[in-house]
Design an enzyme around this catalytic site. Structure first.
Site, PDB file in Angstrom:
ATOM      1  N   GLU A   1     -22.644   2.193   2.297  1.00  0.00           N
ATOM      2  CA  GLU A   1     -24.042   2.023   2.724  1.00  0.00           C
ATOM      3  C   GLU A   1     -24.584   3.245   3.432  1.00  0.00           C
ATOM      4  O   GLU A   1     -25.781   3.506   3.426  1.00  0.00           O
ATOM      5  CB  GLU A   1     -24.162   0.794   3.636  1.00  0.00           C
ATOM      6  CG  GLU A   1     -25.598   0.425   3.964  1.00  0.00           C
ATOM      7  CD  GLU A   1     -25.729  -0.959   4.568  1.00  0.00           C
ATOM      8  OE1 GLU A   1     -26.521  -1.101   5.518  1.00  0.00           O
ATOM      9  OE2 GLU A   1     -25.054  -1.886   4.092  1.00  0.00           O
TER      10      GLU A   1
ATOM     11  N   ASP B   1     -22.118  -2.547   3.619  1.00  0.00           N
ATOM     12  CA  ASP B   1     -21.722  -3.361   4.768  1.00  0.00           C
ATOM     13  C   ASP B   1     -21.465  -4.806   4.365  1.00  0.00           C
ATOM     14  O   ASP B   1     -22.121  -5.351   3.464  1.00  0.00           O
ATOM     15  CB  ASP B   1     -22.799  -3.307   5.849  1.00  0.00           C
ATOM     16  CG  ASP B   1     -22.935  -1.901   6.424  1.00  0.00           C
ATOM     17  OD1 ASP B   1     -22.011  -1.092   6.211  1.00  0.00           O
ATOM     18  OD2 ASP B   1     -23.959  -1.614   7.055  1.00  0.00           O
TER      19      ASP B   1
ATOM     20  N   TYR C   1     -22.201   2.733  14.936  1.00  0.00           N
ATOM     21  CA  TYR C   1     -23.425   2.295  14.240  1.00  0.00           C
ATOM     22  C   TYR C   1     -24.235   1.341  15.125  1.00  0.00           C
ATOM     23  O   TYR C   1     -23.711   0.309  15.569  1.00  0.00           O
ATOM     24  CB  TYR C   1     -23.040   1.618  12.931  1.00  0.00           C
ATOM     25  CG  TYR C   1     -24.206   1.251  12.060  1.00  0.00           C
ATOM     26  CD1 TYR C   1     -24.976   2.234  11.452  1.00  0.00           C
ATOM     27  CD2 TYR C   1     -24.527  -0.082  11.829  1.00  0.00           C
ATOM     28  CE1 TYR C   1     -26.052   1.896  10.624  1.00  0.00           C
ATOM     29  CE2 TYR C   1     -25.590  -0.429  11.010  1.00  0.00           C
ATOM     30  CZ  TYR C   1     -26.349   0.563  10.413  1.00  0.00           C
ATOM     31  OH  TYR C   1     -27.403   0.225   9.611  1.00  0.00           O
TER      32      TYR C   1
END
Length: 982
Positions: A9, A109, A343
């Site tokens: 991703e 993800d 993230y």
């Protein structure tokens, strides 16, 4: 040899996959957009690269805002690239189409959005015929090398993922259908009286707005009530301590009910609602002895959990005042640019169970970092072996497609002040979860006065920090808390067993109940996150338990979107709904489509999508329900035939200017209902609530009625959707014998009418750059004294005039003073381009050659889109040396420029024959065309005298325009049709 394409991703995950596979699959070669070895090609998206759209034959271009073309329910959806990431999409598609790539692995993800991102890329790459390459699914919740290798050993099949893929597509298409049709239907309804009134709705944004509006309605309807507290000061041998009277028999369950049958939320054990009763308690207790009972017990307080994005945004808003958008941007920069945080777009507050070794390494990195204020605590954690298995921190069941936000193994450098604040904030939270709990001694003391057979108990609470534990990391904050305790007398003086104390002073304190607080971004994010808790239906509440309204990644954008669409204003830290927001809620209630404003809609979708993931509900059945709901919404708006929509409307204080009657609000207008207030003797006076799509606040409508003018106001939109700014005036119409609303663009027609302007009571802004005469404020402009008729000079002789608002940027008097004195304003940052509608920054300068105020754009620092990095120590002088050394080379630039090949005359666009008759036949840039047209329009006096924003066509322009008159907003679109490649 055939290869397998792995699509992650984001780039950082692609790199993690490569590092994990290298020991077992061989070394990878790095290319611009991918990694490759003998078995694998590894590339990545950057979030969504493709989005859905209606097929061309169903994509209404003209009349899309009318009911005639609603509802829009296409039989299928086409795809289009996301503009900002076309290059990355092309790179991924190129790899997918390679003949030697025979299998794909979806490594996006582990969640619904990750599934959708991959599926749309795969569909786009395959086109109409499809890729016809088998797909496997890599499902990762941890990013350690071993977890990645284990994931490759347990790839899921396409069949196993079909339910999740169906749910992902269905959610995306349902949002499109409701958003597009709802927005167009409400806009069509609100634009029925003419003009263009954009009214956006959406599955997430509208319930979020509803939360804010409902709170504001509570505030407006709130009636404050008086109550009293009784505070005493008790003298013991060791000193004095405070106490507050309370009713020991009070129970929340027995509290009086309100008129609606709900429990009164203002009732408390320590509140008295009668002043006489409060004084009686104080008088009976004052100066009397009191017996003391005391209960003291130790208590602990664990540190808060690790941050997910929403909790980080909430707490950063409370601590630093950062908006949710700012916090996300800073966290994203720390993740992408500095590689310092994990993230950030996550809804998890836990870490994977196999992440313990990585956390130990991270703590070691922090212990050896240059952060002197935090490194000792990290070292303490390392020495004390604080990092160990703990289900509160390490729990796979609490990790979704991403884990909590923590620092990475990379110590950052060159952070901006705001980035450093947020990084420290995350590091402190990260360290604190591994530290011991803070330990307190909590004491509850009851001092009871007995008088006349009655007991009057006073309560005192004390809290003493015994061991700071994790609070030591927040040293200053913990000390402040203790000082606060001292100030409030909460560090209690001791009382001996059996000691009798004296109530030396007892006084009443009159207070008033307060309305609920307005939402801040922090509290609104919390309300969005917990929206499901307010739902009555158990199944829907369960479905929304971990979802809420929106996702952590989209909540900030939702709030910003509501502000951009003028549904809310940000004042300080408060979010205040506008009249437009109340009007939308009134409309949805009145039309009977309240589901658009309720969190239950999201709850219902989440419940059904969860069933779809399990294979218990088909995608077709869900989408049929969505189509039916969409048709219902459009039908309700389309068939509504009453003049107004029921609602809670205001009555203005100022009387009707025409007959002196009462002026009341309804859904669309403010209108006279006569002196009786019933409408029977109404005179017909009224004005629209939302001229050109901007809704008046009640206070603005009141000011307009009282003063007959208001503004300049921003936020109006032309019929073509262009934003503009204008004053609004009420003028008497001789023909209709009544007052009517008009826009006033400040075009100062005094020169035509000969009306004399008097500047005698004004201070000058500065000297006119054209003739040197004084410049004054006049209407919505700054004008030279000699550019309008005055007693001293009835015939204007100067042309200087410039607006107080230019492209939606207010030009304050101080800035105009600076421009007239120095030729240039400061850098102003709220201009909005008429062509692209994007905001931009510029200086305003006086251009003597052109004889007008023009823009000057600030150069980009270093040509970078990023802000300059913070420097420390001696870095700045070193930078100066480098710059000095480069100076000689810079002097050679003119020679290099001279050597550059001249631009070919044909490098522009070719005008059509009709346009060439006005500007010439030479190929020309689009921007130059507009400039040449304006020169022609001005030279021939073609701006309409009554409306300067309209342009009259002469014999040459009529073939270009295709009609006798156009507005300036139409020019760019018309010109485009007359330009082609040479």
């Amino acid at each position: 040899m055939t290869k397998t394409l792995v699509i992650a991703e984001k780039p950082s995950v692609a790199q993690d996959i490569v590092r994990a596979l290298t020991p077992v699959a061989g070394k990878f070669d790095k290319h611009d957009e991918h990694f490759e070895n003998e078995s694998y090609v590894v590339t990545s998206a950057v979030g969504h690269l493709v989005e859905i759209q209606a097929p061309e034959e169903f994509d209404v271009k003209r009349g899309k805002w009318s009911f005639a073309n609603l509802p829009v329910i296409p039989p299928h959806f086409d795809l289009k690239p996301v503009d900002k990431t076309k290059t990355r999409l092309n790179a991924v598609v190129k790899q997918a189409k390679r003949k030697d790539v025979t299998q794909l692995i979806n490594a996006c993800d582990a969640g619904r959005e990750g599934e959708l991102i991959f599926r749309l890329i795969e569909q786009y790459a395959g086109g109409k015929s499809g890729l016809h390459k088998p797909v496997k699914r890599l499902w990762l919740q941890s990013m350690t090398p071993q977890a990645i290798r284990d994931g490759f050993d347990a790839l899921r099949t396409e069949k196993q993922m079909q339910g999740l893929a169906d749910a992902a597509r269905s959610r995306s298409e349902a949002d499109w259908l409701v958003g597009i049709n709802g927005t167009r239907a409400m806009t069509a309804f609100n634009s029925r009286d003419g003009g263009f009134f954009l009214t956006t709705v959406g599955r997430v944004q509208t319930p979020t707005l509803s939360v804010v509006v409902e709170r504001e309605e509570q505030i407006r309807k709130f009636v404050s009530r008086e109550y009293w507290e009784i505070h005493g000061s008790f003298a013991a041998e060791a000193g004095d301590y405070p106490g507050k009277w309370f009713n020991p028999d009070w129970k929340k369950a027995n509290a009086p009910l309100l008129a609606n049958g709900e429990p009164d939320p203002e009732q408390r054990a320590d509140r008295v609602w009668n002043e006489q009763e409060a004084r009686a308690i104080a008088d009976a207790s004052r100066g009397k002895p009191a017996t003391v009972t005391e209960e003291s017990k130790p208590t602990t307080q664990a540190s808060p959990m690790l941050f997910d994005l929403t909790s980080l945004q909430r707490e950063a808003n409370g601590r630093f005042g950062f908006s949710a958008k700012t916090t996300l941007a800073l966290a994203q920069s720390l993740y992408e640019r500095h590689k310092a945080l994990t993230y950030p777009r996550t809804d998890s507050r836990a870490l994977p169970e196999d992440y313990l070794p990585v956390v130990k390494q991270t703590m070691g990195m922090l212990a050896n970092s240059g952060m002197k204020h935090l490194a000792p605590f990290a070292q303490q954690a390392v020495d004390g072996n604080y990092v160990k298995p703990n289900k509160r921190i390490f729990d796979n069941a609490k990790v979704s497609d991403h884990f909590a936000i923590i620092p990475t193994l990379q110590a950052p450098s060159g952070l901006s002040d705001a980035e450093q604040k947020l990084y420290d904030f995350v590091v402190r939270r990260f360290m604190s979860v591994f530290f011991p709990s803070a330990e307190y001694q909590v004491t509850t003391r009851i001092s009871t006065v007995e008088q006349g057979g009655r007991k009057y108990p006073f309560r005192t609470d004390g809290k003493v920090l015994v061991k700071p534990g994790w609070l030591a990391i927040y040293g200053k904050e913990a000390q402040d808390d203790e000082k606060e305790d001292d100030k409030d007398g909460k560090r209690l003086v001791p009382v001996k067993p059996g000691e009798i104390v004296k109530a030396e002073s007892v006084d009443t304190k009159g207070l008033k109940t307060r309305p609920p607080a307005r939402y801040s971004e922090a509290t609104l994010l919390g309300a969005m996150e917990g929206a499901g808790k307010t739902i009555d239906d158990d199944e829907l509440r369960e479905a929304m338990q971990e979802k809420g309204l929106g996702t952590p990644a989209t909540r900030a954008a939702t709030i910003e979107g509501l502000i951009t669409e003028k549904y809310m204003l940000r004042e300080g830290r408060e979010l205040i709904p506008t009249a437009k927001a109340f009007q939308l809620m009134t409309l949805l209630r009145g039309l009977g489509v309240e589901e658009l404003s309720k969190a239950e809609l999201t709850g219902e979708w989440e419940y059904k999508l969860a069933q779809m993931e399990k294979g218990a509900l088909s995608r077709d059945a869900f989408m049929r329900e969505i189509a039916e709901m969409t048709e219902h919404i459009v039908k309700k708006a389309k068939e509504y035939d009453r003049d107004t929509v029921p609602g809670d409307y205001a009555t203005l204080q100022t009387p009707c200017p025409n007959c002196g009657g009462v002026v009341k609000e309804n859904y669309r207008r403010y209108g006279c209902v006569g002196k009786s207030g019933t409408g029977e003797d109404a005179c017909g006076f009224s004005f629209g609530k939302s001229p050109a799509g901007r809704t008046f606040e009640v206070a603005e409508a009141e000011a307009l009625l009282h003063d007959k003018h208001i503004g300049p106001l921003e936020g109006f939109r032309s019929k073509a959707g262009w934003p503009f700014t204008s004053e609004i005036v009420l003028k008497f119409d001789e023909e209709a014998k009544n007052w009517k609303l008009e826009f006033d663009f400040g075009d100062d027609k005094n020169g035509d009418t000969g009306e004399i302007v008097d500047f005698s009571e004004q201070d000058t802004v500065g000297p006119c750059p054209v003739c040197g005469a004084p410049v004054f404020e006049h209407g919505s402009n700054y004008v030279c004294e000699k550019s309008v008729p005055t007693n001293a000079q009835p015939t204007p002789s100067c042309t200087f005039k410039t607006g107080k608002i230019i492209l939606q940027q207010p030009v304050e008097r101080a800035q105009m003073e600076k421009l007239l004195a120095t030729g240039k304003t400061d850098l102003l940052d709220k201009f909005v381009s008429m062509r692209t509608r994007r905001a931009f920054k510029a200086f305003l300068t006086w251009n003597a050659e052109e004889g007008k105020v023009t823009f000057e754009f600030a150069p980009r620092e270093g040509g970078s889109k990023f802000p300059p990095r913070k420097t420390f120590g001696k870095a700045a002088p070193a930078a100066k040396k480098v710059a000095a050394k480069k100076t000689p080379a810079a002097k050679k630039a003119p020679a290099a420029k001279k050597a550059a090949a001249p631009r070919k005359p044909g490098a522009g666009l070719k005008p059509s024959d009709s346009l060439a008759a006005v500007i010439g036949a030479e190929p020309v840039a689009r921007t130059e065309v507009i400039k040449k047209l304006w020169d022609y329009i001005k030279a021939n006096g073609l701006q309409d005298a009554a409306n300067k924003r309209a342009i009259n066509a002469d014999a040459k322009l009529k073939p270009v325009f295709g009609k006798d008159q156009v507005t300036m907003f139409e020019l760019a679109g018309i010109v485009g049709k007359h330009l082609s490649a040479p």
